[in-house]
Design an enzyme around this catalytic site. Structure first.
Site, PDB file in Angstrom:
ATOM      1  N   ASP A 280      88.900 -80.991 116.808  1.00  0.00           N
ATOM      2  CA  ASP A 280      89.460 -80.050 117.779  1.00  0.00           C
ATOM      3  C   ASP A 280      90.970 -80.266 117.812  1.00  0.00           C
ATOM      4  O   ASP A 280      91.449 -81.403 117.984  1.00  0.00           O
ATOM      5  CB  ASP A 280      88.864 -80.298 119.163  1.00  0.00           C
ATOM      6  CG  ASP A 280      89.403 -79.321 120.205  1.00  0.00           C
ATOM      7  OD1 ASP A 280      88.818 -78.235 120.341  1.00  0.00           O
ATOM      8  OD2 ASP A 280      90.402 -79.663 120.862  1.00  0.00           O
ATOM      9  N   LEU A 281      91.743 -79.181 117.614  1.00  0.00           N
ATOM     10  CA  LEU A 281      93.205 -79.298 117.634  1.00  0.00           C
ATOM     11  C   LEU A 281      93.676 -79.632 119.045  1.00  0.00           C
ATOM     12  O   LEU A 281      93.224 -79.026 120.025  1.00  0.00           O
ATOM     13  CB  LEU A 281      93.842 -77.994 117.165  1.00  0.00           C
ATOM     14  CG  LEU A 281      93.539 -77.568 115.725  1.00  0.00           C
ATOM     15  CD1 LEU A 281      94.195 -76.225 115.407  1.00  0.00           C
ATOM     16  CD2 LEU A 281      93.987 -78.626 114.727  1.00  0.00           C
ATOM     17  N   ASP A 324      89.383 -73.437 118.143  1.00  0.00           N
ATOM     18  CA  ASP A 324      90.118 -74.349 117.257  1.00  0.00           C
ATOM     19  C   ASP A 324      89.251 -75.531 116.857  1.00  0.00           C
ATOM     20  O   ASP A 324      89.754 -76.615 116.576  1.00  0.00           O
ATOM     21  CB  ASP A 324      91.397 -74.835 117.943  1.00  0.00           C
ATOM     22  CG  ASP A 324      91.125 -75.527 119.284  1.00  0.00           C
ATOM     23  OD1 ASP A 324      90.015 -75.312 119.825  1.00  0.00           O
ATOM     24  OD2 ASP A 324      91.998 -76.260 119.778  1.00  0.00           O
TER      25      ASP A 324
END
Length: 411
Positions: A280-281, A324
C-alpha cells in the site's frame, strides 16, 4: 349418373383433396365423353385416359375415389349395345386408371422438383454452413457458406473428410461426438472446435450435428449446420480478460487473483505453502491532492509497471486489487525467506521517484504486509484477509516497512 358420381366423389373428398365446386358439371362432361367412346366405331379408349388425367387436375386424388367411380360407371356398360361392350368397358376403365395414375405421378414429380428447387435455393443461399457427410465422415455435399467458412472452393469439398479440416488437437473430441451419435442412431449434438484453413489460419466453428436417413431411407448420414464463431470467441476472450485485469495498469485484478488462488488451493499437496505480499503506497492521497488525479493515475500505472517488470514470473503473480494496493502472490513452494525477498524488492521498487511532469519527480514509500501460510484446503478469501491483516500491521509499524504474518501457525 353424373349426380351419383359427383355425390360419391364429394363423400370421399377431405381436406386438400376436396372436390371442386363445379364437380357436377365436370362429371356430366366426363360421362358424355366416356359414353361416346364406349359406343364409337372404331373403338378408341383414349378419351378415358384423358378423363383420368383431368380428375387429378381437378384435385380428385383421394385414394377412396376410384372405387365409387368404377361402381357408378358400370351404368355405361348397362346402356351399351355393342357385342364387345364388356371388353370395351374394361379397356375404358384401364385407360381411366392409366391416365389417373400417370398424371398423379407427374404431379408428384413436379411437386418434388419444386421442393428440390426451393431446398436448393435455401441451401445455396443460407447464411449458415450446411454440409452432409456419409458414415465415414466424408463430405457428400456442402453449401457455399461452408466453403467460404473453411476457405475452400465449393467444388473441392465433396470427398474431403470432415476430420481433415479440424485442428489436430480437436479431432479426437469431434470423433467421439460423432461416434456417440452413430451408436445412439438418433439425436443431435452440439460441437465447438477449431478448424484449419488452407492459408494456415486457425478459426473457430460451432456445429449442430444431426443424423438423417439417406436417399430412399437407406443408411445414416450426418447433417451438420454451423457457423464461424472466431470473432465471437475473440470477443469472449477479450471480455474475459477485461473482467480479470485492471484497466489502468493492465495487471490482474482481485477477481483474477482469487481465481489463481483457488486453482493453487485445488492442486495443493499437504505441506504446500504460499506467500502473499500486500503493498500500500504511503500517503498516496497527498499525491492526488497536490498534483491531481490524472497525475495520481500515472503514478499508479508506473508503480504497476515496475512491480510487474521486477517480480512477475511463472511463480509470482503481481496484481492491483484496488486504489493504491498491489499484491504479489508467491506460488508453492514458498517460505519466509522468499516472502521477505519479495517484500523488500517491492519496497525498493517504489522508492525510486516517479516523474509526474517535466522535471518534477515524486518520491514515495510504501508499506508491505506479508503472509506465508499452508494452502491445501484453504479458503481463497481467508488467505487474502490474512494478508490484509499483515498490511495493517505494517502500516502501524511506520512508513517504508514490511511485516510478516504467519497464517495458522501464528507469529
Amino acid at each position: 349418373m353424373a349426380r351419383n358420381w359427383s355425390a360419391a366423389l364429394v363423400d370421399c373428398g377431405d381436406g386438400p383433396t376436396s372436390p371442386p365446386p363445379d364437380i357436377r358439371k365436370l362429371t356430366t362432361g366426363w360421362i358424355v365423353e366416356l359414353d361416346a367412346a364406349l359406343s364409337a366405331d372404331p373403338f378408341d379408349p383414349s378419351p378415358a385416359c384423358r378423363v383420368g388425367a383431368e380428375m387429378v387436375r381437378s384435385n380428385l386424388t383421394a385414394p377412396a375415389m376410384m372405387t365409387p367411380t368404377a361402381a357408378v360407371l358400370t351404368g355405361l356398360l348397362e346402356r351399351a349395345s355393342s357385342p364387345d361392350r364388356t371388353q370395351r368397358f374394361g379397356a375404358l376403365l384401364g385407360e381411366l386408371a392409366r391416365g389417373y395414375s400417370t398424371e398423379l405421378l407427374e404431379v408428384y414429380v413436379r411437386s418434388q422438383e419444386v421442393a428440390d428447387q426451393r431446398f436448393r435455393v435455401v441451401f445455396d443461399n443460407a447464411a449458415v454452413a450446411i454440409a452432409l457427410y456419409d458414415s465415414d465422415g466424408v463430405t457428400l455435399e456442402a453449401n457455399p457458406t461452408t466453403a467460404r467458412m473453411v476457405g475452400m472452393n465449393p467444388e473441392d469439398l465433396p470427398g474431403v473428410a470432415g476430420l481433415d479440416l479440424m485442428h489436430p488437437d480437436d479431432r479426437d473430441k469431434l470423433r467421439q461426438v460423432v461416434v456417440d451419435l452413430y451408436q445412439r442412431k438418433h439425436g443431435t449434438e452440439y460441437f465447438e472446435g477449431r478448424f484449419c484453413r488452407p492459408d494456415g489460419s486457425v478459426c473457430w466453428g460451432a456445429w449442430t450435428m444431426t443424423l438423417v436417413r439417406g436417399a430412399g431411407g437407406r443408411g445414416l448420414r450426418l447433417l451438420a449446420v454451423g457457423e464461424d464463431i472466431t470473432e465471437r470467441r475473440a470477443m469472449q476472450r477479450e471480455l474475459w480478460s477485461q473482467a480479470r485485469h485492471d484497466p489502468m495498469t493492465g495487471l490482474p485484478n482481485r477477481l483474477c487473483l482469487r481465481e489463481k488462488l483457488q486453482a493453487i488451493v485445488a492442486d495443493a499437496r499437504p505441506g504446500d505453502r504460499i506467500g502473499l505480499c500486500f503493498l500500500d503506497l504511503d500517503e498516496f492521497k497527498v499525491i492526488n491532492d497536490r498534483y491531481g488525479h490524472r497525475a495520481g493515475d500515472s503514478v499508479l500505472a508506473e508503480v504497476g509497471r515496475r512491480l510487474d517488470a521486477t517480480l512477475a514470473s511463472p511463480t509470482v503473480t503481481v496484481a492491483r486489487i484496488g486504489g493504491d494496493e498491489f499484491v504479489a502472490l508467491l506460488a508453492p513452494p514458498c517460505d519466509d525467506d522468499a516472502a521477505r525477498a519479495v517484500a523488500e524488492t517491492m519496497l525498493a521498487t517504489v522508492r525510486h521517484p516517479v516523474p509526474v511532469g517535466p522535471g518534477d519527480p515524486v518520491s514515495m514509500s510504501a508499506s508491505v504486509g506479508a503472509v506465508v501460510t499452508p494452502v491445501a484446503g484453504a479458503d481463497a478469501e481467508k488467505l487474502l484477509d490474512d494478508a490484509d491483516l499483515g498490511l495493517y500491521r505494517a502500516k502501524a509499524a511506520g512508513r517504508g516497512t514490511w511485516v510478516l504474518h504467519r497464517g495458522e501457525n501464528g507469529g
